[in-house]
Design a protein around this motif. Structure first.
Motif, PDB file in Angstrom:
ATOM      1  N   LYS A 207       0.828  -1.278  -0.028  1.00 36.49           N
ATOM      2  CA  LYS A 207      -0.056  -0.129  -0.027  1.00 36.49           C
ATOM      3  C   LYS A 207       1.245   1.495   0.052  1.00 36.49           C
ATOM      4  N   LYS A 208       2.071   1.206  -0.057  1.00 39.46           N
ATOM      5  CA  LYS A 208       3.273   2.668   0.094  1.00 39.46           C
ATOM      6  C   LYS A 208       2.791   2.080  -1.211  1.00 39.46           C
ATOM      7  N   THR A 209       3.485   4.631  -1.355  1.00 39.01           N
ATOM      8  CA  THR A 209       3.333   5.228  -3.025  1.00 39.01           C
ATOM      9  C   THR A 209       4.410   4.319  -3.704  1.00 39.01           C
ATOM     10  N   LYS A 210       5.584   4.205  -2.816  1.00 44.34           N
ATOM     11  CA  LYS A 210       6.746   3.930  -4.282  1.00 44.34           C
ATOM     12  C   LYS A 210       6.357   2.115  -4.331  1.00 44.34           C
ATOM     13  N   PHE A 211       5.078   1.779  -3.896  1.00 43.30           N
ATOM     14  CA  PHE A 211       4.804   0.509  -4.480  1.00 43.30           C
ATOM     15  C   PHE A 211       3.520   0.789  -5.447  1.00 43.30           C
ATOM     16  N   LYS A 212       3.704   1.390  -6.775  1.00 44.42           N
ATOM     17  CA  LYS A 212       2.810   2.181  -7.551  1.00 44.42           C
ATOM     18  C   LYS A 212       2.640   1.310  -9.020  1.00 44.42           C
ATOM     19  N   THR A 213       1.676   1.692  -9.086  1.00 45.94           N
ATOM     20  CA  THR A 213       1.201   1.201 -10.913  1.00 45.94           C
ATOM     21  C   THR A 213       2.234   1.376 -11.714  1.00 45.94           C
ATOM     22  N   LEU A 214       2.560   1.095 -12.159  1.00 49.27           N
ATOM     23  CA  LEU A 214       2.877   2.127 -14.044  1.00 49.27           C
ATOM     24  C   LEU A 214       2.204   2.081 -14.923  1.00 49.27           C
ATOM     25  N   ARG A 215       2.894   3.405 -15.587  1.00 47.85           N
ATOM     26  CA  ARG A 215       1.629   3.601 -16.721  1.00 47.85           C
ATOM     27  C   ARG A 215       2.391   4.766 -17.547  1.00 47.85           C
ATOM     28  N   GLU A 216       2.372   4.473 -19.438  1.00 48.14           N
ATOM     29  CA  GLU A 216       2.362   5.613 -19.814  1.00 48.14           C
ATOM     30  C   GLU A 216       2.069   5.771 -20.867  1.00 48.14           C
ATOM     31  N   ASP A 217       1.215   6.473 -21.701  1.00 47.96           N
ATOM     32  CA  ASP A 217       0.266   7.018 -22.384  1.00 47.96           C
ATOM     33  C   ASP A 217       0.299   6.491 -23.643  1.00 47.96           C
ATOM     34  N   SER A 218      -0.610   5.924 -24.179  1.00 47.15           N
ATOM     35  CA  SER A 218      -0.191   4.679 -25.136  1.00 47.15           C
ATOM     36  C   SER A 218      -0.448   5.553 -26.660  1.00 47.15           C
ATOM     37  N   ASP A 219      -0.121   5.129 -27.724  1.00 44.85           N
ATOM     38  CA  ASP A 219      -0.169   5.926 -29.000  1.00 44.85           C
ATOM     39  C   ASP A 219      -1.994   5.282 -29.386  1.00 44.85           C
TER      40      ASP A 219
END
Length: 411
Positions: A207-219
C-alpha cells in the motif's frame, strides 16, 4: 453500549461471500473477518444469521459458530475493561483470538501462491474470462520469478525490495512494455487486497506510494468524421464479412459503446420512435441513453434492427484493419513504446493501429471537438471525472488551438 453485528461482504453476490463481524464500542468500530462464507440467498439480514432452511441443512452448526464468535468478542471486551486495559482494535483482536478456541472461525493459514490459486478458481464464478486470463498470466510470471530466485514468495516478503527486483525482472528479462508491467503490478495488488480483507495477509508494504502501478500514455488513435465517412462509403457488397464488420464498427463509432455492448444491441434497445438507444452496459451495469446518429439509423434500417451476429473481438480487430486500409486511411503515425526498459519509436500505417476500441475513442474525441460538453459525453462513456475523460480523448495541440480560436475569450 458495545454491540456486535454480522454483515456480508457482498450482499448482492450470486455466489458465496465472506461474513464480517462489526463490533461498535466506545465510539470505535472493530471489523473482523469470520473466515466463514455463505451464499446471500441463505442469509437473514434482520437476524444476522443463516436462515433456517432445508436447502442449507448445516445452518444450526453455522449459526452456533457465529454465536460463539459474538460471545467471544463480548467476553474479550469485558475482560479488558475488568483488567483496566483501554481497548483499541489491535488489543481487541488479540483478546478475541485468545478467547476463541483454535478450531473455529479462524482463517486457515495459506501461502501466497495457494491463495492466488484458490482465488482464481473462485473468480471463475463471477469474473469475465478476460479477467481470469489476466490473473493466470500474472500468476505464471510470479511462479517463474520465484523459481528463478530459488526462493518461495509469501505474504511477508512482498515488500519494496520485491517490487524493485520484480520490476527489473519483468522489464529487462521478460522485456514487457511499461503498461503490461503496470497491469501485472495492479493484479498483484488485487490479490493482496483480497487476502488482506480475508485476514490472510498482514503485510501492508504493497500500500506504500512507492509500490505503484506503472503507466505510460499509449499511442491510441481515433478516426475523424471525414475518415468515418470514407469508411461508410466503401462498397463492400462483394465482401459480406467485411461489410458486417464495417457496419458494426460504425455503430460503435457513433454510440461510444464498448465492443461487448454494441455487438449485443437488440430491437428492444431502440426506443422513442427510433431516435434513442437505451442499453445496460455489461462492464458497469449502468443504463445509458444515446441519441441515434443518422448513420446508426441507416445501418439499423439496413438490417431491420437485427444487427448481424458479431465475430470474436480478436477476429474483428483483424478484419477492421482490412476495412480501414480499403478506405485508404494509411498515412504513417510515429508510435512510441517503452519495452525492456528502452524507448522504441517506429512509424506505423494508421489502419494497423485501428481496433474495436478505436470506435469508442473516436466517439468521445469527435463529440469533444464538436463542442459537446464533456459532462454530456461522460454520461455515455461512463468516465467518472473530467480529468480521466480528457486523458481518453485524442486531441492534438493544433486541434486544441483551433478549438480555442472559436472561444469568445479569443475574439
Amino acid at each position: 453500549m458495545a454491540k456486535a453485528k454480522f454483515i456480508l461482504k457482498e450482499p448482492k453476490s450470486k455466489s458465496d461471500t465472506l461474513i464480517y463481524m462489526l463490533y461498535n464500542y466506545q465510539y470505535k468500530r472493530f471489523k473482523y473477518s469470520t473466515g466463514e462464507k455463505i451464499n446471500p440467498k441463505f442469509w437473514n439480514a434482520t437476524n444476522q444469521r443463516i436462515r433456517e432452511t432445508k436447502q442449507f441443512a448445516e445452518y444450526p452448526e453455522f449459526n452456533t459458530r457465529l454465536d460463539k464468535l459474538e460471545n467471544g468478542i463480548k467476553n474479550a471486551f469485558r475482560r479488558l475493561l475488568n483488567d483496566g486495559i483501554q481497548p483499541n482494535n489491535t488489543i481487541l483482536k488479540q483478546a478475541l483470538e485468545a478467547e476463541l478456541s483454535d478450531n473455529i472461525l479462524r482463517p486457515t493459514k495459506k501461502s501466497f501462491f495457494n491463495f492466488i490459486k484458490d482465488f482464481i478458481e473462485e473468480s471463475r464464478l463471477n469474473k469475465k474470462s478476460g479477467t481470469i486470463t489476466v490473473y493466470n498470466t500474472t500468476f505464471k510470471y510470479l511462479k517463474e520469478y520465484a523459481q528463478k530466485i530459488n526462493k518461495p514468495l509469501d505474504f511477508e516478503n512482498i515488500n519494496l525490495e520485491f517490487y524493485n527486483t520484480y520490476l527489473s525482472y519483468l522489464t529487462k528479462e521478460k522485456e514487457l512494455s511499461t503498461n503490461t508491467v503496470g497491469k501485472h503490478i495492479k493484479t498483484i495488488k488485487t490479490f493482496l487486497n483480497e487476502a488482506t480483507d480475508r485476514e490472510l495477509n498482514t503485510n501492508l508494504e504493497f500500500k506504500k506510494t512507492k509500490f505503484k502501478t506503472l503507466r505510460e500514455d499509449s499511442d491510441s488513435i481515433y478516426l475523424s468524421i471525414d475518415e468515418l465517412k470514407k469508411i461508410e462509403k466503401l462498397d463492400l457488397k462483394d465482401k459480406a464479412k467485411l461489410e458486417k464488420v464495417r457496419d458494426l464498427f460504425l455503430i460503435g463509432c457513433y454510440t461510444g459503446l464498448r465492443f461487448s455492448d454494441f455487438t449485443q444491441i437488440k430491437p428492444e434497445n431502440i426506443v422513442n420512435n427510433r431516435s434513442m438507444l437505451q442499453i445496460r452496459t455489461q462492464k458497469t451495469g449502468e443504463r445509458v441513453s444515446i441519441p441515434l446518429h443518422q448513420t446508426v439509423r441507416d445501418i439499423l434500417e439496413k438490417y431491420d434492427n437485427e444487427l448481424p451476429k458479431s465475430i470474436s473481438n480478436q477476429k474483428m480487430n483483424e478484419y477492421i484493419k482490412d476495412v480501414v486500409e480499403a478506405a485508404e486511411i494509411n498515412h504513417k503515425i510515429e508510435t512510441t513504446i517503452t519495452k525492456g526498459g528502452k524507448i522504441e519509436k517506429k512509424p506505423i500505417e494508421k489502419f494497423n493501429l485501428v481496433t474495436t476500441h478505436t470506435a469508442r475513442r473516436s466517439f468521445a474525441t469527435n463529440l469533444y471537438l464538436a463542442d459537446i460538453p464533456s459532462i454530456s459525453i461522460m454520461k455515455i462513456t461512463g468516465h467518472k471525472t473530467e480529468r480521466s475523460f480528457l486523458k481518453y480523448v485524442r486531441v492534438t495541440q493544433e486541434q486544441n488551438a483551433d478549438k480555442l480560436l472559436n472561444h469568445p475569450f479569443f475574439k
